[in-house]
Design an enzyme around this catalytic site. Structure first.
Site, PDB file in Angstrom:
ATOM      1  N   SER A   9      -4.497  -3.614  11.697  1.00  0.00           N
ATOM      2  CA  SER A   9      -4.076  -3.075   9.996  1.00  0.00           C
ATOM      3  C   SER A   9      -3.246  -4.003   9.168  1.00  0.00           C
ATOM      4  O   SER A   9      -3.325  -5.442   9.762  1.00  0.00           O
ATOM      5  CB  SER A   9      -2.029  -2.660  10.055  1.00  0.00           C
ATOM      6  N   HIS A  34      -7.192   0.024   9.810  1.00  0.00           N
ATOM      7  CA  HIS A  34      -5.787   0.923   9.279  1.00  0.00           C
ATOM      8  C   HIS A  34      -4.928   0.696   7.810  1.00  0.00           C
ATOM      9  O   HIS A  34      -4.705  -1.083   7.976  1.00  0.00           O
ATOM     10  CB  HIS A  34      -4.877   0.941  10.551  1.00  0.00           C
ATOM     11  N   ASP A  36      -2.391   1.328   5.538  1.00  0.00           N
ATOM     12  CA  ASP A  36      -1.128   1.882   4.972  1.00  0.00           C
ATOM     13  C   ASP A  36      -0.600   1.310   3.897  1.00  0.00           C
ATOM     14  O   ASP A  36      -0.650   1.120   2.867  1.00  0.00           O
ATOM     15  CB  ASP A  36      -0.220   1.011   5.563  1.00  0.00           C
ATOM     16  N   MET A  38       1.811   2.933   0.840  1.00  0.00           N
ATOM     17  CA  MET A  38       3.214   2.837   0.875  1.00  0.00           C
ATOM     18  C   MET A  38       4.054   2.864  -0.197  1.00  0.00           C
ATOM     19  O   MET A  38       2.970   2.437  -1.317  1.00  0.00           O
ATOM     20  CB  MET A  38       4.088   2.333   1.740  1.00  0.00           C
ATOM     21  N   HIS A  67      -3.373   6.054   6.022  1.00  0.00           N
ATOM     22  CA  HIS A  67      -1.898   5.881   6.580  1.00  0.00           C
ATOM     23  C   HIS A  67      -1.026   6.404   4.582  1.00  0.00           C
ATOM     24  O   HIS A  67      -1.317   5.829   4.288  1.00  0.00           O
ATOM     25  CB  HIS A  67      -1.187   5.598   7.387  1.00  0.00           C
ATOM     26  N   MET A  69       1.982   6.668   3.950  1.00  0.00           N
ATOM     27  CA  MET A  69       3.308   6.842   3.524  1.00  0.00           C
ATOM     28  C   MET A  69       3.936   6.883   2.879  1.00  0.00           C
ATOM     29  O   MET A  69       4.701   6.233   2.004  1.00  0.00           O
ATOM     30  CB  MET A  69       3.965   5.575   4.449  1.00  0.00           C
ATOM     31  N   MET A 137       4.433   6.880  15.430  1.00  0.00           N
ATOM     32  CA  MET A 137       4.750   5.755  14.688  1.00  0.00           C
ATOM     33  C   MET A 137       6.162   5.605  16.044  1.00  0.00           C
ATOM     34  O   MET A 137       7.012   6.297  16.144  1.00  0.00           O
ATOM     35  CB  MET A 137       5.866   6.196  13.642  1.00  0.00           C
ATOM     36  N   ASP A 175       1.498   3.407  16.173  1.00  0.00           N
ATOM     37  CA  ASP A 175       1.296   3.180  15.829  1.00  0.00           C
ATOM     38  C   ASP A 175       2.531   2.213  15.717  1.00  0.00           C
ATOM     39  O   ASP A 175       3.450   3.147  15.232  1.00  0.00           O
ATOM     40  CB  ASP A 175       0.844   3.669  14.298  1.00  0.00           C
TER      41      ASP A 175
END
Length: 221
Positions: A9, A34, A36, A38, A67, A69, A137, A175
């Site tokens: 990540s 990965h 993220d 957000m 991912h 979020m 998670m 994760d």
């Protein structure tokens, strides 16, 4: 024997030299990257969006594990249609999850469903036949460097039993807080993909050395 994939990540990478950090992950033997995304609403932090992902797509051939979020993730999936390999959305903000999964598949991408530590396995049970990946998670999402909530591994084991009983082929991705000392336990619980952030990007050793250690640990060596 289960082949476990490592997904560094970039959340804990050096954003000032992000392209180099991504290249280091590929050269070091990562299986995927990965990413993220957000939004500052579903989770406290804001990271990056589609433009950064597009820029990173130019510097690596690694599969991208996106991912989301974010609230209303269904409104964002088309932005990643040209860059993602897997798009993961959270059940907590996806009241019409199967519609979103179908939309991701129509874009030609693999679809993943994610659950937070406080969310029961039952929340995603109806989606298990349709998804390509289930992300568990093992920290409360929003920032990197947290310690794994070890009791979440029982949730991983529950999902593995349900997948196997139904003959479903989805990966289980863990994760949060994956380290060399708990990687084997993750695999024993049923994980097939391990997201690794601060255990890969740190000042102690190189990215390649950290990935090699994690791979040894995940294999039980």
């Amino acid at each position: 024997m289960v082949t476990v994939k490592l997904a560094p990540s970039i959340l804990t990478a050096d954003f000032g030299r992000l392209a180099d950090e991504v290249r280091a992950a590929e050269a070091g033997g990562a299986d995927m990257l990965h990413l993220d995304v957000m939004d500052g609403r579903f989770v406290p932090n804001i990271t990056f969006g589609a433009l950064v992902v597009e820029a990173l797509r130019k510097v690596t051939s690694l599969p991208f594990d996106i991912h989301l979020m974010t609230v209303e993730p269904e409104r964002l999936i088309e932005q990643f249609a040209d860059t993602a390999d897997i798009i993961n959305v959270h059940i907590e903000v996806s009241p019409h999850i199967n519609r979103t999964i179908d939309a991701i598949h129509r874009l030609g991408k693999k679809a993943g469903v994610c659950i937070n530590p406080g969310t029961p396995v039952a929340a995603i049970e109806e989606s298990l036949p349709d998804v390509d990946q289930v992300m568990v998670m093992t920290i409360n999402p929003g920032w990197g460097g947290q310690q794994m909530i070890l009791r979440q591994l029982e949730k991983v084991a529950q999902i593995r039993r349900r997948l196997d009983a139904g003959g479903f082929r989805a990966d289980i991705e863990i994760d949060g807080g994956v380290k060399a000392h708990n990687a084997a336990a993750c695999v024993r619980a049923g994980a097939t993909v391990l997201v690794c952030g601060s255990s890969v990007y740190n000042a102690e050793r190189s990215v390649a050395e950290n990935l090699a250690e994690l791979r040894r640990a995940a294999s039980g060596e």
